[in-house]
Design a protein around this motif. Structure first.
Motif, PDB file in Angstrom:
ATOM      1  N   PRO A 108       0.807  -1.335   0.022  1.00  0.00           N
ATOM      2  CA  PRO A 108       0.096   0.093   0.088  1.00  0.00           C
ATOM      3  C   PRO A 108       0.937   1.345  -0.097  1.00  0.00           C
ATOM      4  O   PRO A 108       0.435   2.320  -0.673  1.00  0.00           O
ATOM      5  CB  PRO A 108      -0.743  -0.033   1.548  1.00  0.00           C
ATOM      6  CG  PRO A 108      -0.765  -1.504   1.576  1.00  0.00           C
ATOM      7  CD  PRO A 108       0.610  -2.185   1.093  1.00  0.00           C
ATOM      8  N   ALA A 109       1.996   1.518   0.813  1.00  0.00           N
ATOM      9  CA  ALA A 109       2.629   2.550   0.789  1.00  0.00           C
ATOM     10  C   ALA A 109       3.326   2.843  -0.639  1.00  0.00           C
ATOM     11  O   ALA A 109       3.339   4.006  -1.031  1.00  0.00           O
ATOM     12  CB  ALA A 109       3.915   2.281   1.909  1.00  0.00           C
ATOM     13  N   TRP A 110       3.835   1.825  -1.307  1.00  0.00           N
ATOM     14  CA  TRP A 110       4.439   1.795  -2.500  1.00  0.00           C
ATOM     15  C   TRP A 110       3.448   2.346  -3.663  1.00  0.00           C
ATOM     16  O   TRP A 110       3.521   3.330  -4.544  1.00  0.00           O
ATOM     17  CB  TRP A 110       5.173   0.613  -3.116  1.00  0.00           C
ATOM     18  CG  TRP A 110       5.443   0.490  -4.642  1.00  0.00           C
ATOM     19  CD1 TRP A 110       6.421   1.082  -5.326  1.00  0.00           C
ATOM     20  CD2 TRP A 110       4.620  -0.105  -5.435  1.00  0.00           C
ATOM     21  NE1 TRP A 110       6.202   0.755  -6.573  1.00  0.00           N
ATOM     22  CE2 TRP A 110       5.324   0.114  -6.910  1.00  0.00           C
ATOM     23  CE3 TRP A 110       3.418  -0.740  -5.592  1.00  0.00           C
ATOM     24  CZ2 TRP A 110       4.695  -0.329  -8.074  1.00  0.00           C
ATOM     25  CZ3 TRP A 110       2.933  -1.291  -6.775  1.00  0.00           C
ATOM     26  CH2 TRP A 110       3.537  -1.032  -7.834  1.00  0.00           C
ATOM     27  N   MET A 111       2.284   1.775  -3.559  1.00  0.00           N
ATOM     28  CA  MET A 111       0.958   2.068  -4.420  1.00  0.00           C
ATOM     29  C   MET A 111       0.845   3.660  -4.357  1.00  0.00           C
ATOM     30  O   MET A 111       0.493   4.179  -5.332  1.00  0.00           O
ATOM     31  CB  MET A 111      -0.053   1.329  -4.105  1.00  0.00           C
ATOM     32  CG  MET A 111      -1.222   1.511  -5.093  1.00  0.00           C
ATOM     33  SD  MET A 111      -0.744   1.111  -6.902  1.00  0.00           S
ATOM     34  CE  MET A 111      -0.614  -0.714  -6.773  1.00  0.00           C
ATOM     35  N   ALA A 112       0.709   3.979  -2.908  1.00  0.00           N
ATOM     36  CA  ALA A 112       0.402   5.280  -2.627  1.00  0.00           C
ATOM     37  C   ALA A 112       1.284   6.247  -3.530  1.00  0.00           C
ATOM     38  O   ALA A 112       1.094   7.578  -3.907  1.00  0.00           O
ATOM     39  CB  ALA A 112       0.369   5.668  -1.208  1.00  0.00           C
ATOM     40  N   THR A 113       2.935   6.147  -3.313  1.00  0.00           N
ATOM     41  CA  THR A 113       3.506   6.666  -4.096  1.00  0.00           C
ATOM     42  C   THR A 113       3.422   6.750  -5.398  1.00  0.00           C
ATOM     43  O   THR A 113       3.583   7.813  -6.220  1.00  0.00           O
ATOM     44  CB  THR A 113       5.205   6.497  -3.584  1.00  0.00           C
ATOM     45  OG1 THR A 113       5.220   4.825  -4.108  1.00  0.00           O
ATOM     46  CG2 THR A 113       5.430   6.432  -2.123  1.00  0.00           C
ATOM     47  N   VAL A 114       3.397   5.610  -6.067  1.00  0.00           N
ATOM     48  CA  VAL A 114       2.967   5.594  -7.384  1.00  0.00           C
ATOM     49  C   VAL A 114       1.637   6.338  -8.157  1.00  0.00           C
ATOM     50  O   VAL A 114       1.512   7.170  -8.880  1.00  0.00           O
ATOM     51  CB  VAL A 114       3.017   4.095  -8.176  1.00  0.00           C
ATOM     52  CG1 VAL A 114       2.470   4.115  -9.359  1.00  0.00           C
ATOM     53  CG2 VAL A 114       4.008   3.323  -7.881  1.00  0.00           C
ATOM     54  N   ILE A 115       0.638   6.520  -7.232  1.00  0.00           N
ATOM     55  CA  ILE A 115      -0.587   7.048  -7.405  1.00  0.00           C
ATOM     56  C   ILE A 115      -0.348   8.660  -7.620  1.00  0.00           C
ATOM     57  O   ILE A 115      -0.691   9.292  -8.157  1.00  0.00           O
ATOM     58  CB  ILE A 115      -1.611   6.622  -6.449  1.00  0.00           C
ATOM     59  CG1 ILE A 115      -1.979   5.054  -7.039  1.00  0.00           C
ATOM     60  CG2 ILE A 115      -3.156   7.390  -6.666  1.00  0.00           C
ATOM     61  CD1 ILE A 115      -3.069   4.555  -5.931  1.00  0.00           C
ATOM     62  N   ILE A 116       0.407   9.029  -6.306  1.00  0.00           N
ATOM     63  CA  ILE A 116       0.728  10.327  -6.259  1.00  0.00           C
ATOM     64  C   ILE A 116       1.414  11.058  -7.250  1.00  0.00           C
ATOM     65  O   ILE A 116       1.111  12.098  -7.984  1.00  0.00           O
ATOM     66  CB  ILE A 116       1.426  10.687  -4.802  1.00  0.00           C
ATOM     67  CG1 ILE A 116       0.506  10.615  -3.736  1.00  0.00           C
ATOM     68  CG2 ILE A 116       2.135  11.956  -4.925  1.00  0.00           C
ATOM     69  CD1 ILE A 116       1.200  10.551  -2.436  1.00  0.00           C
ATOM     70  N   GLY A 117       2.451  10.175  -7.757  1.00  0.00           N
ATOM     71  CA  GLY A 117       3.243  10.742  -8.997  1.00  0.00           C
ATOM     72  C   GLY A 117       2.275  10.785 -10.180  1.00  0.00           C
ATOM     73  O   GLY A 117       2.485  11.564 -11.096  1.00  0.00           O
ATOM     74  N   LEU A 118       1.490   9.617 -10.334  1.00  0.00           N
ATOM     75  CA  LEU A 118       0.602   9.736 -11.665  1.00  0.00           C
ATOM     76  C   LEU A 118      -0.454  10.709 -11.617  1.00  0.00           C
ATOM     77  O   LEU A 118      -0.992  11.404 -12.590  1.00  0.00           O
ATOM     78  CB  LEU A 118      -0.103   8.308 -11.899  1.00  0.00           C
ATOM     79  CG  LEU A 118       0.802   7.032 -12.085  1.00  0.00           C
ATOM     80  CD1 LEU A 118      -0.101   6.095 -11.956  1.00  0.00           C
ATOM     81  CD2 LEU A 118       1.492   7.436 -13.606  1.00  0.00           C
ATOM     82  N   ARG A 119      -0.932  11.253 -10.479  1.00  0.00           N
ATOM     83  CA  ARG A 119      -1.923  12.073 -10.421  1.00  0.00           C
ATOM     84  C   ARG A 119      -1.294  13.697 -10.279  1.00  0.00           C
ATOM     85  O   ARG A 119      -1.725  14.514 -11.001  1.00  0.00           O
ATOM     86  CB  ARG A 119      -2.531  12.222  -8.762  1.00  0.00           C
ATOM     87  CG  ARG A 119      -3.689  13.039  -8.648  1.00  0.00           C
ATOM     88  CD  ARG A 119      -4.323  12.949  -7.646  1.00  0.00           C
ATOM     89  NE  ARG A 119      -3.416  13.392  -6.076  1.00  0.00           N
ATOM     90  CZ  ARG A 119      -3.869  13.458  -5.309  1.00  0.00           C
ATOM     91  NH1 ARG A 119      -4.814  13.084  -4.696  1.00  0.00           N
ATOM     92  NH2 ARG A 119      -2.766  13.762  -4.216  1.00  0.00           N
TER      93      ARG A 119
END
Length: 227
Positions: A108-119
């Motif tokens: 979840p922590a890694w996925m959150a960083t990826v989603i923030i970058g894409l957004r």
């Protein structure tokens, strides 16, 4: 006999209650709660000083946007350090020796960083998949390699923490078994091995804290790439 060494990594159950549940609740009990008083104990002051230094070391190189994650990342570091250290006590269980437990934090922590970058900056996020000045023939291969490395990051976070703690616990178990076996037949050798066991236990305390710090440090670096 080999199975007995690995029994310590199985989740124990007492009265039908998995002890991993109790272990995950321990960090909230062992840390000192902040007080509104002007004069506090030395333990509280030392704890606050360590937290401030850790926060500064982690977030000084990061951009101001990443500082909003300070509370979450520092809380995760404290949680992992506490669980790792409590797992070194006799007759206790270390939840972070379970890969599934560590992956529950890493993914979840890694996925959150990826989603923030894409957004926030999608162009910059996709630019990580292809280095500059890449020959045209290597573009498809490099995109595949970078994509695989991106999805391996959470696995690397969880496996690194699990492997280091499991190896240390297993080595302590093996050496302590050798000490109890040699104490009657070779007392001098048992004393030397016991000294080695003591040094290894001190090293394992350092490993428990360092691995928790490395976990959140890598997570903060992933956040810096996308924030």
């Amino acid at each position: 006999m080999a199975l007995n060494f690995f029994d310590q990594f199985m989740t124990p159950v007492f009265l039908g209650i998995p002890l991993i549940t109790l272990a995950t609740m321990m960090p909230s009990l062992v840390f000192f709660q902040p007080s509104s008083q002007w004069v506090t104990s030395r333990s509280t002051v030392l704890q606050a000083q360590l937290l401030n230094n850790s926060t500064f070391q982690l977030f000084a190189p990061l951009s101001p946007k990443s500082h909003t994650w300070a509370l979450l990342i520092i809380s995760l570091m404290i949680f992992l350090i506490t669980i790792n250290l409590l797992g070194l006590l006799p007759y206790t269980f270390t939840p972070t020796t379970q890969l599934s437990f560590n992956m529950a934090f890493a993914v979840p922590a890694w996925m959150a960083t990826v989603i923030i970058g894409l957004r926030t900056q999608p162009t910059h996020a996709f630019a990580h998949l292809l280095p500059e000045s890449t020959p045209p023939l290597l573009i498809p291969v490099l995109i595949i390699i970078e994509t695989i490395s991106l999805f391996i990051r959470p696995l690397a976070l969880g496996v690194r923490l699990t492997a280091n703690l499991t190896a240390g616990h297993l080595l302590i178990q093996l050496i302590s078994t050798a000490v109890f076996t040699m104490v009657q037949m070779m007392p001098l050798m048992a004393m030397l091995t016991g000294t080695l066991l003591l040094l290894l236990s001190i090293l394992e305390i350092a490993v428990a804290m360092i691995q928790a710090y490395v976990f959140v440090l890598l997570l903060s670096l992933y956040l810096q790439e996308n924030a």
